[in-house]
Design a protein around this motif. Structure first.
Motif, PDB file in Angstrom:
ATOM      1  N   LEU A  16       0.829  -1.203   0.000  1.00  0.00           N
ATOM      2  CA  LEU A  16       0.000   0.000   0.000  1.00  0.00           C
ATOM      3  C   LEU A  16       0.869   1.260   0.000  1.00  0.00           C
ATOM      4  CD1 LEU A  16      -2.697   1.442   0.175  1.00  0.00           C
ATOM      5  CD2 LEU A  16      -2.731   0.999   2.642  1.00  0.00           C
ATOM      6  N   ASP A  17       1.924   1.267   0.801  1.00  0.00           N
ATOM      7  CA  ASP A  17       2.810   2.432   0.841  1.00  0.00           C
ATOM      8  C   ASP A  17       3.463   2.662  -0.516  1.00  0.00           C
ATOM      9  OD1 ASP A  17       3.884   4.558   2.415  1.00  0.00           O
ATOM     10  OD2 ASP A  17       5.794   3.501   2.486  1.00  0.00           O
ATOM     11  N   ASP A  18       3.902   1.582  -1.156  1.00  0.00           N
ATOM     12  CA  ASP A  18       4.530   1.701  -2.477  1.00  0.00           C
ATOM     13  C   ASP A  18       3.544   2.233  -3.513  1.00  0.00           C
ATOM     14  OD1 ASP A  18       6.932   0.735  -1.492  1.00  0.00           O
ATOM     15  OD2 ASP A  18       6.608  -1.316  -2.181  1.00  0.00           O
ATOM     16  N   LEU A  19       2.310   1.754  -3.462  1.00  0.00           N
ATOM     17  CA  LEU A  19       1.313   2.187  -4.445  1.00  0.00           C
ATOM     18  C   LEU A  19       0.894   3.641  -4.219  1.00  0.00           C
ATOM     19  CD1 LEU A  19      -0.942  -1.007  -4.727  1.00  0.00           C
ATOM     20  CD2 LEU A  19       0.663  -0.102  -6.425  1.00  0.00           C
ATOM     21  N   LEU A  20       0.794   4.053  -2.960  1.00  0.00           N
ATOM     22  CA  LEU A  20       0.468   5.459  -2.684  1.00  0.00           C
ATOM     23  C   LEU A  20       1.554   6.383  -3.241  1.00  0.00           C
ATOM     24  CD1 LEU A  20      -0.827   5.160   0.997  1.00  0.00           C
ATOM     25  CD2 LEU A  20      -2.199   5.797  -0.999  1.00  0.00           C
ATOM     26  N   ALA A  21       2.789   5.899  -3.241  1.00  0.00           N
ATOM     27  CA  ALA A  21       3.913   6.700  -3.736  1.00  0.00           C
ATOM     28  C   ALA A  21       3.869   6.890  -5.255  1.00  0.00           C
ATOM     29  CB  ALA A  21       5.238   6.057  -3.333  1.00  0.00           C
ATOM     30  N   THR A  22       3.016   6.134  -5.960  1.00  0.00           N
ATOM     31  CA  THR A  22       2.901   6.294  -7.409  1.00  0.00           C
ATOM     32  C   THR A  22       1.931   7.406  -7.790  1.00  0.00           C
ATOM     33  OG1 THR A  22       1.048   4.718  -7.707  1.00  0.00           O
ATOM     34  CG2 THR A  22       3.290   3.804  -7.664  1.00  0.00           C
TER      35      THR A  22
END
Length: 236
Positions: A16-22
């Motif tokens: 989730l953290d990685d996807l929010l960073a996109t």
């Protein structure tokens, strides 16, 4: 009817953290720790928001305008899943583990002194973002304000704020009267505030337990490795 759900795993949280960073909105979008604080406040609102469109877009920017992200359906599913988990713990008046990223030294060693408390700032910032946005849904009684201090103490104060000196004096008085020395103590202090606000702002109502009750001798859900009775359950 029991509201079944599965708590987020560490893998889910990292995804989730990685996807929010996109997000195409860049730094305007919450990271997963700020998101967790935001959701914790959303869960406390009374009356509750009836539609996720009332709060979901503001995760990505303060105007609530559209942003492009990778895997938007996965993001939405994981956020819904975490909100349901938070609501379950709050309804049970039970501590839960906030999503916090520990501060590390340059060599990767976790910081263990009072400096580690800065790791709580993103969570507290997300929490207060929601409160500012929906301030008409939390009754700011003296009792609630006293509990909010347990979270506000971890925010970074703005020295350009006209009320900076007053806020700093209040902060220093709180820290002197109720010192917090490390990250574990800070997480407990913050969660005590959340659960007490839940008691004050949310009506008591029957709730079908979605997760097993934590026993006094069970491992604490905050992840400290201690028994619940010696950690978050100490003052529960």
């Amino acid at each position: 009817m029991t509201d079944h759900f599965h708590p987020l795993t560490d893998e889910d949280i990292n995804q989730l953290d990685d996807l929010l960073a996109t997000s195409s909105c860049g730094d305007d979008t919450f990271d997963v720790s700020m998101l967790d604080g935001y959701l914790s406040a959303i869960a406390l609102l009374n009356p509750p928001l009836q539609d996720e469109s009332e709060w979901y877009p503001y995760i990505f920017n303060e105007e609530g305008s559209a942003c492009e992200v990778d895997e938007p359906e996965i993001i939405k599913r994981l956020i819904r899943q975490r909100l349901r988990e938070i609501k379950a713990f709050q309804a049970q008046r039970q501590f839960y583990n906030p999503i916090i990223f520990k501060i590390e030294e340059d060599d990767g060693t976790p910081v263990t002194n009072a400096e580690a408390l800065t790791a709580l700032e993103p969570w507290a910032t997300g929490f207060y973002n929601a409160l500012a946005q929906y301030n008409d849904r939390v009754a700011l009684t003296e009792a609630v304000e006293a509990q909010l201090c347990r979270i506000h103490r971890f925010l970074q104060l703005d020295d350009q704020d006209p009320d900076y000196a007053q806020n700093l004096a209040i902060r220093e008085a709180i820290e002197k009267e109720h010192p917090v020395n490390n990250l574990e103590e800070g997480m407990i202090e913050m969660m005590q505030g959340v659960i007490e606000i839940a008691k004050l702002n949310l009506p008591n109502k029957p709730f079908s337990r979605a997760t097993p009750k934590v026993g006094r001798n069970d491992p604490c859900p905050c992840g400290s490795g201690k028994k619940y009775k010696n950690c978050c359950g100490k003052n529960a």
